[in-house]
Design an enzyme around this catalytic site. Structure first.
Site, mmCIF file in Angstrom:
data_model
loop_
_atom_site.group_PDB
_atom_site.id
_atom_site.type_symbol
_atom_site.label_atom_id
_atom_site.label_comp_id
_atom_site.label_asym_id
_atom_site.label_seq_id
_atom_site.Cartn_x
_atom_site.Cartn_y
_atom_site.Cartn_z
ATOM 1 C CD GLU A 94 -2.899 1.392 0.556
ATOM 2 O OE1 GLU A 94 -2.642 1.412 -0.669
ATOM 3 O OE2 GLU A 94 -4.034 1.577 1.015
ATOM 4 C CG ASP A 95 -0.551 4.672 -2.053
ATOM 5 O OD1 ASP A 95 -1.320 4.233 -1.169
ATOM 6 O OD2 ASP A 95 -0.950 5.339 -3.027
HETATM 7 P P1 IMP Z 1 -7.420 4.991 3.427
HETATM 8 O O1 IMP Z 1 -8.415 3.973 2.962
HETATM 9 O O2 IMP Z 1 -8.090 6.180 4.062
HETATM 10 O O3 IMP Z 1 -6.332 4.409 4.306
HETATM 11 O O4 IMP Z 1 -6.745 5.606 2.143
HETATM 12 C C1 IMP Z 1 -5.882 4.869 1.378
HETATM 13 C C2 IMP Z 1 -5.767 5.389 -0.039
HETATM 14 O O5 IMP Z 1 -6.171 6.745 -0.156
HETATM 15 C C3 IMP Z 1 -4.325 5.363 -0.488
HETATM 16 O O6 IMP Z 1 -4.010 4.139 -1.087
HETATM 17 C C4 IMP Z 1 -4.260 6.538 -1.436
HETATM 18 O O7 IMP Z 1 -4.645 6.112 -2.725
HETATM 19 C C5 IMP Z 1 -5.280 7.514 -0.915
HETATM 20 N N1 IMP Z 1 -4.660 8.552 -0.063
HETATM 21 C C6 IMP Z 1 -4.780 8.693 1.267
HETATM 22 N N2 IMP Z 1 -4.047 9.734 1.717
HETATM 23 C C7 IMP Z 1 -3.416 10.233 0.634
HETATM 24 C C8 IMP Z 1 -2.484 11.318 0.441
HETATM 25 O O8 IMP Z 1 -2.049 12.025 1.374
HETATM 26 N N3 IMP Z 1 -2.059 11.514 -0.841
HETATM 27 C C9 IMP Z 1 -2.474 10.776 -1.890
HETATM 28 N N4 IMP Z 1 -3.338 9.754 -1.755
HETATM 29 C C10 IMP Z 1 -3.816 9.490 -0.502
#
Ligand code: IMP
Length: 172
Positions: A94-95
């Site tokens: 995961e990024d």
């Molecule tokens: P989560 O489900 O809220 O953990 O978000 C995960 C996904 O949201 C990541 O794989 C990114 O694609 C996107 N994302 C979350 N925060 C960022 C950020 O700061 N920059 C770019 N993409 C983000």
């Protein structure tokens, strides 16, 4: 639109060397199925896999969860794996882990497919309460809650190809 560089290309490279060593140690004698969550993890995954000595197969999946700079809270499978993960040692890439919603959904789905093991490698983890219960096996860097771009991370599909990670500055 860049406020400041958060992680330079050199800092990222050095940390990837360390992570690759940790991963090789953890998977000694095993074979990894590396699964990249498209599209953001691609840069991290390829740069890390090039450093591994452990045998590795690669697959990808794509989910949709974000629009602009905020989570929609809604995760939809866009492209599923082409590999059967049953009995495999799956390492998810995961990024950035923000709320952790994306990973929780994928972990739930993957667990039902009975892998031999299921671990997570995240380049970045945001230090926020929403993801504290999620246990990540390999983390590149813990960062603040800011929105970041570069090294795979986008804002509406832009900036992914920056070789470093930067904090995005919203337009005033
Ligand atoms: P989560 O489900 O809220 O953990 O978000 C995960 C996904 O949201 C990541 O794989 C990114 O694609 C996107 N994302 C979350 N925060 C960022 C950020 O700061 N920059 C770019 N993409 C983000």
């Amino acid at each position: 639109m860049i406020e400041r560089t958060l992680l330079s290309e050199t800092e990222i490279g050095t940390r990837l060397d360390e992570l690759a060593k940790e991963i090789d140690e953890r998977y000694a004698g095993q074979e990894i199925l590396a699964v990249g969550i498209l599209k953001g993890s691609v840069f991290f995954l390829t740069d890390l896999l090039k450093r591994l000595k452990t045998p590795v197969a690669v697959d990808f999946l794509q989910v949709r969860s974000y629009s602009g700079t905020s989570s929609t809270g809604n995760i939809q499978m866009v492209h599923d794996l082409s590999t059967d993960i049953e009995g495999r040692h799956v390492l998810l890439f995961e990024d950035v882990v923000d709320t952790g919603l994306t990973l929780r959904k994928i972990l739930e789905l993957f667990s039902s497919r009975h892998p031999a093991s299921l671990r997570i490698a995240a380049l970045l983890k945001k230090d926020i309460p929403e993801n504290r219960d999620l246990s990540l096996d390999f983390v590149g860097f813990t960062i603040g809650p800011e929105f970041v771009i570069g090294y795979g991370l986008d804002l509406d599909e832009k900036y992914r190809n920056l070789p470093y990670v930067a904090v995005w500055r919203p337009e005033k």
